[in-house]
Design an enzyme around this catalytic site. Structure first.
Site, mmCIF file in Angstrom:
data_model
loop_
_atom_site.group_PDB
_atom_site.id
_atom_site.type_symbol
_atom_site.label_atom_id
_atom_site.label_comp_id
_atom_site.label_asym_id
_atom_site.label_seq_id
_atom_site.Cartn_x
_atom_site.Cartn_y
_atom_site.Cartn_z
ATOM 1 N N ARG A 27 0.804 -1.210 0.000
ATOM 2 C CA ARG A 27 0.000 0.000 0.000
ATOM 3 C C ARG A 27 0.848 1.275 0.000
ATOM 4 O O ARG A 27 0.320 2.365 0.093
ATOM 5 C CB ARG A 27 -0.967 0.003 1.171
ATOM 6 C CG ARG A 27 -0.318 0.013 2.519
ATOM 7 C CD ARG A 27 -1.324 0.354 3.583
ATOM 8 N NE ARG A 27 -1.890 -0.820 4.225
ATOM 9 C CZ ARG A 27 -3.036 -0.796 4.900
ATOM 10 N NH1 ARG A 27 -3.720 0.295 5.000
ATOM 11 N NH2 ARG A 27 -3.471 -1.882 5.484
ATOM 12 N N ARG A 39 5.112 7.435 -6.072
ATOM 13 C CA ARG A 39 4.173 8.261 -6.822
ATOM 14 C C ARG A 39 4.897 9.518 -7.291
ATOM 15 O O ARG A 39 5.474 10.235 -6.480
ATOM 16 C CB ARG A 39 3.024 8.620 -5.888
ATOM 17 C CG ARG A 39 1.797 9.119 -6.577
ATOM 18 C CD ARG A 39 0.793 9.568 -5.558
ATOM 19 N NE ARG A 39 -0.031 8.497 -5.022
ATOM 20 C CZ ARG A 39 -0.732 8.628 -3.902
ATOM 21 N NH1 ARG A 39 -0.687 9.746 -3.207
ATOM 22 N NH2 ARG A 39 -1.476 7.641 -3.470
ATOM 23 N N ARG A 61 0.303 -10.006 15.961
ATOM 24 C CA ARG A 61 0.937 -8.825 16.524
ATOM 25 C C ARG A 61 -0.134 -8.064 17.281
ATOM 26 O O ARG A 61 -1.300 -8.026 16.882
ATOM 27 C CB ARG A 61 1.518 -7.931 15.437
ATOM 28 C CG ARG A 61 2.864 -8.365 14.953
ATOM 29 C CD ARG A 61 3.892 -8.468 16.038
ATOM 30 N NE ARG A 61 4.567 -7.198 16.328
ATOM 31 C CZ ARG A 61 5.456 -7.068 17.285
ATOM 32 N NH1 ARG A 61 5.766 -8.085 18.079
ATOM 33 N NH2 ARG A 61 6.044 -5.903 17.475
ATOM 34 N N ARG A 76 3.452 5.398 15.840
ATOM 35 C CA ARG A 76 2.814 6.632 15.397
ATOM 36 C C ARG A 76 2.107 7.334 16.554
ATOM 37 O O ARG A 76 1.823 6.728 17.583
ATOM 38 C CB ARG A 76 1.841 6.406 14.235
ATOM 39 C CG ARG A 76 0.954 5.202 14.353
ATOM 40 C CD ARG A 76 0.294 4.838 13.004
ATOM 41 N NE ARG A 76 -0.214 3.469 13.096
ATOM 42 C CZ ARG A 76 -0.637 2.739 12.091
ATOM 43 N NH1 ARG A 76 -0.645 3.216 10.870
ATOM 44 N NH2 ARG A 76 -1.064 1.506 12.282
ATOM 45 N N GLU A 101 0.998 4.817 19.679
ATOM 46 C CA GLU A 101 0.738 3.410 19.338
ATOM 47 C C GLU A 101 2.025 2.596 19.470
ATOM 48 O O GLU A 101 2.987 2.852 18.749
ATOM 49 C CB GLU A 101 0.199 3.361 17.894
ATOM 50 C CG GLU A 101 -0.110 1.975 17.395
ATOM 51 C CD GLU A 101 -0.763 1.996 16.007
ATOM 52 O OE1 GLU A 101 -1.566 2.909 15.720
ATOM 53 O OE2 GLU A 101 -0.448 1.097 15.219
ATOM 54 N N TYR A 126 -5.155 -9.958 6.878
ATOM 55 C CA TYR A 126 -4.877 -8.540 7.110
ATOM 56 C C TYR A 126 -5.911 -7.721 6.332
ATOM 57 O O TYR A 126 -5.604 -7.077 5.342
ATOM 58 C CB TYR A 126 -3.446 -8.254 6.643
ATOM 59 C CG TYR A 126 -2.873 -6.883 6.969
ATOM 60 C CD1 TYR A 126 -3.555 -5.948 7.733
ATOM 61 C CD2 TYR A 126 -1.607 -6.546 6.511
ATOM 62 C CE1 TYR A 126 -2.987 -4.717 8.013
ATOM 63 C CE2 TYR A 126 -1.036 -5.316 6.789
ATOM 64 C CZ TYR A 126 -1.739 -4.406 7.543
ATOM 65 O OH TYR A 126 -1.183 -3.187 7.817
ATOM 66 N N ASP A 173 -8.637 -4.810 5.463
ATOM 67 C CA ASP A 173 -9.089 -3.454 5.720
ATOM 68 C C ASP A 173 -10.600 -3.519 5.943
ATOM 69 O O ASP A 173 -11.232 -4.544 5.699
ATOM 70 C CB ASP A 173 -8.772 -2.548 4.527
ATOM 71 C CG ASP A 173 -7.294 -2.188 4.465
ATOM 72 O OD1 ASP A 173 -6.648 -2.162 5.534
ATOM 73 O OD2 ASP A 173 -6.791 -1.927 3.362
HETATM 74 N N1 UDP Z 1 5.189 1.093 6.283
HETATM 75 C C1 UDP Z 1 6.475 1.579 6.360
HETATM 76 N N2 UDP Z 1 6.688 2.873 6.723
HETATM 77 C C2 UDP Z 1 5.668 3.719 7.016
HETATM 78 C C3 UDP Z 1 4.345 3.238 6.933
HETATM 79 C C4 UDP Z 1 4.143 1.919 6.573
HETATM 80 O O1 UDP Z 1 7.427 0.839 6.113
HETATM 81 O O2 UDP Z 1 5.929 4.889 7.355
HETATM 82 C C5 UDP Z 1 4.985 -0.317 5.884
HETATM 83 C C6 UDP Z 1 5.248 -1.262 7.025
HETATM 84 O O3 UDP Z 1 5.822 -2.442 6.505
HETATM 85 C C7 UDP Z 1 3.878 -1.518 7.576
HETATM 86 C C8 UDP Z 1 3.025 -1.507 6.318
HETATM 87 O O4 UDP Z 1 3.654 -0.547 5.474
HETATM 88 O O5 UDP Z 1 3.817 -2.734 8.259
HETATM 89 C C9 UDP Z 1 1.582 -1.107 6.530
HETATM 90 O O6 UDP Z 1 1.542 0.050 7.329
HETATM 91 P P1 UDP Z 1 0.243 0.896 7.564
HETATM 92 O O7 UDP Z 1 0.573 1.878 8.610
HETATM 93 O O8 UDP Z 1 -0.257 1.397 6.275
HETATM 94 O O9 UDP Z 1 -0.761 -0.227 8.058
HETATM 95 P P2 UDP Z 1 -1.882 -0.251 9.176
HETATM 96 O O10 UDP Z 1 -1.176 -0.597 10.425
HETATM 97 O O11 UDP Z 1 -2.455 1.129 9.200
HETATM 98 O O12 UDP Z 1 -2.817 -1.327 8.718
#
Ligand code: UDP
Length: 372
Positions: free
Chosen positions: A174, A178, A251, A282, A302, A350, A352
């Site tokens: 994801r 870009r 996790r 984050r 988090e 996983y 959404d």
């Molecule tokens: N990811 C990353 N750096 C970032 C954000 C995301 O490497 O700054 C990678 C990381 O491998 C993570 C995955 O993208 O496990 C999905 O992260 P995201 O935060 O989009 O997933 P969510 O936890 O929100 O489902």
């Protein structure tokens, strides 16, 4: 038969709620139970002095499926929030996802041509990787050292508690590259936050069903099994089968929520902390999801950690070992024709939110042959 209900739904998260909504609509008598003190699963939002706090982590609704978008819009008005998280690395801020702003902040490149040349130069030494075998190889081949080391390696390894060389690359799909100045994290057609939070959506979905919170299915399994001829189970599939093929790993996360007497802490809903040595991944500032103007704010740090019986399961761990175990449980589940296993925990996927809704509607469609 003399069952009291047509369906018992174990778990009042999104999957269970969507199925229940469809079942009630089809005239079925439903009991939905949840072991937590509230409904909504990890979607649960709590209104604290007019700020809707995402208690189990940020949920931003996004989908490209118009049917799913129309479906969820029956239950709430969505605002025009666009997720544009920042990344904090070594005290410096960068835009996400990886786009022209990020490249400018990293390298000073200004045009797509310059940025593409820079990335090509960064990736060159990884040309030898023809078939990336894991997340690290995939990321290095796609974006090279700077992006990988700044944004991906540390964040990924602390989020998953595993080396990037031991993780599958789809986890990261994801965040593509870009070459326009566009900080919208998602590529989907539709995106927003429900005005008033997610809990009212779940409430309205399960209206018409009987609801029991504080109710653990496993403490009274035989009793609950006797209440209805059919079941929707949305808990952990390994627990359902009494861990007979071993435990699946998840996790987990824990959150530190804090109220601050200032009107704005970070000027954005989501700021990632990408260094491995910062223990949280984050900081969420909830008011920004609904453009709040309160004189105070609520922020949540988090922290990722390994799932244990005292924490909540969040993410399935997608590695070989877990997939082998999952396969065995799935095979076993086929023998239970009266039970549908659904959602992040029971399907060990996983998902959404839009995936979850789609999966639940699919089960409902099979049961009731209609959808609305
Ligand atoms: N990811 C990353 N750096 C970032 C954000 C995301 O490497 O700054 C990678 C990381 O491998 C993570 C995955 O993208 O496990 C999905 O992260 P995201 O935060 O989009 O997933 P969510 O936890 O929100 O489902």
């Amino acid at each position: 038969n003399d069952s009291i209900y047509d369906y018992i739904i174990v778990g009042a998260g999104l999957f269970g709620a969507v199925f229940t909504q469809q079942a009630v609509k089809a005239g079925k008598k439903c009991l939905i139970i949840d072991k937590r003190r509230q409904i909504g699963g990890n979607l649960y939002t709590e209104n604290i002095d007019s700020i809707n706090v995402h208690k189990y982590g940020a949920h931003i609704f996004h989908t490209s499926n118009r049917e799913i978008w129309n479906y969820i819009n029956q239950f709430a008005d969505f605002n025009n929030f666009i997720n544009s998280p920042l990344a904090n690395y070594n005290g410096k801020l960068y835009n996400l996802p990886f786009n022209m702003n990020t490249f400018y902040q990293l390298w000073g490149t200004q045009t797509p041509l310059e940025a593409k040349a820079k990335i090509a130069e960064q990736c060159k030494k990884y040309d030898y990787i023809t078939h990336p075998a894991n997340l690290e190889e995939h990321a290095l081949k796609m974006c090279g050292d700077d992006i990988y080391n700044t944004f991906i390696k540390g964040y990924t390894e602390k989020q998953w508690g595993r080396r990037a060389t031991e993780l599958p690359s789809f986890i990261i799909k994801r965040i593509p590259l870009r070459f326009v100045y566009n900080n919208n994290y998602f590529n989907d057609t539709y995106q927003g936050i429900p005005v008033g939070g997610y809990t009212p959506i779940i409430e309205s979905m399960i209206k018409g069903a009987e609801v029991q919170i504080n109710t653990d299915y496993f403490e009274n399994k035989t009793y609950f099994d006797s209440l209805a001829p059919k079941m929707i189970f949305t808990g952990r599939i390994d627990e359902f089968f009494d861990f007979k093929f071993g435990k699946l790993e998840y996790r987990s996360l824990h959150f530190e929520h804090e109220r601050l007497e200032i009107n704005d802490f970070q000027g954005n809903a989501v700021v990632n902390y990408n260094e491995f040595d910062v223990p949280f991944t984050r900081i969420i500032e909830h008011k920004h999801f609904e453009f709040g103007t309160q004189p105070f704010t609520i922020v949540s740090k988090e922290f990722p950690n390994e799932y244990s019986k005292d924490s909540e399961p969040y993410y399935p761990v997608n590695d070989e070992r877990n997939h082998t175990i999952l396969g065995k449980y799935k095979e076993l589940a086929k023998a239970y024709g009266n039970i549908s296993f659904g959602g992040r925990l029971a399907q060990y996927a996983y998902f959404d939110m839009d995936d979850t809704i789609e999966a639940a509607l699919e089960v409902a469609r099979k049961e009731f042959k209609f959808i609305k």
